[in-house]
Design an enzyme around this catalytic site. Structure first.
Site, short mmCIF file in Angstrom:
data_model
loop_
_atom_site.label_atom_id
_atom_site.label_comp_id
_atom_site.label_asym_id
_atom_site.label_seq_id
_atom_site.Cartn_x
_atom_site.Cartn_y
_atom_site.Cartn_z
N ARG A 182 -2.67 0.94 -10.42
CA ARG A 182 -2.73 -0.53 -9.86
C ARG A 182 -2.12 -1.30 -11.40
O ARG A 182 -2.56 -0.79 -12.28
CB ARG A 182 -4.11 -1.16 -9.76
CG ARG A 182 -4.57 -0.77 -8.38
CD ARG A 182 -3.93 -1.43 -7.23
NE ARG A 182 -4.25 -1.16 -5.93
CZ ARG A 182 -3.51 -0.19 -5.27
NH1 ARG A 182 -2.58 0.35 -5.54
NH2 ARG A 182 -4.29 0.17 -3.88
N GLU B 246 2.37 -8.37 -8.79
CA GLU B 246 3.45 -7.92 -7.75
C GLU B 246 3.64 -8.93 -6.66
O GLU B 246 2.59 -9.59 -6.38
CB GLU B 246 2.94 -6.72 -6.92
CG GLU B 246 3.10 -5.42 -7.75
CD GLU B 246 2.62 -4.01 -6.96
OE1 GLU B 246 2.33 -4.15 -5.65
OE2 GLU B 246 2.53 -3.02 -7.93
N HIS C 84 6.61 0.02 -5.66
CA HIS C 84 5.29 0.36 -5.30
C HIS C 84 5.53 1.37 -4.06
O HIS C 84 5.09 1.05 -3.08
CB HIS C 84 4.40 -0.88 -4.99
CG HIS C 84 3.05 -0.53 -5.02
ND1 HIS C 84 2.05 -1.56 -5.12
CD2 HIS C 84 2.21 0.46 -4.64
CE1 HIS C 84 0.94 -1.19 -5.07
NE2 HIS C 84 0.90 0.34 -4.76
#
Length: 113
Positions: free
Chosen positions: A32, A60, A78
């Protein structure tokens, strides 16, 4: 770096910890974005002292502009779980949850508040 995001891991990799990496080290984050102090990481990468492979970002889908043209950084959107095997396993979990729900059984992966 691959660890869950918790209150204890948020900001875990800060400027002090990044400074401990040897020159030329490659930092990889597939966990993360919030685990890393992104400002400190960007500063290290801009300096050219380390390299990085980043699959996640703190905000993000925003990627820090400074990273986009650096030769010492590989950026991915991602997609760390985008393998056939992982997607098949994810599909199996969805199906198993639906079937459990229809039978009135406990869900395989319930979401708890």
């Amino acid at each position: 770096m691959h660890t869950p995001l918790t209150p204890e891991t948020q900001g875990l990799v800060d400027a002090r910890r990044l400074a401990l990496l040897r020159d030329g080290a490659t930092f990889v984050n597939t966990a993360r974005g919030e685990i890393v102090d992104e400002t400190a990481l960007v500063a290290e990468l801009v300096s050219g002292r380390i390299c990085a492979g980043l699959d996640v970002f703190a905000h993000e889908p925003h990627v820090p502009e400074e990273l986009l043209s650096l030769p010492n950084v590989v950026l991915t959107p991602h997609l760390g779980s985008a393998t056939r095997q992982t997607r098949e396993a994810m599909t199996r979990i969805v199906v198993d949850n639906i079937l459990a729900f229809e039978r009135g059984d406990p869900l395989v992966t319930p979401v708890r508040p």
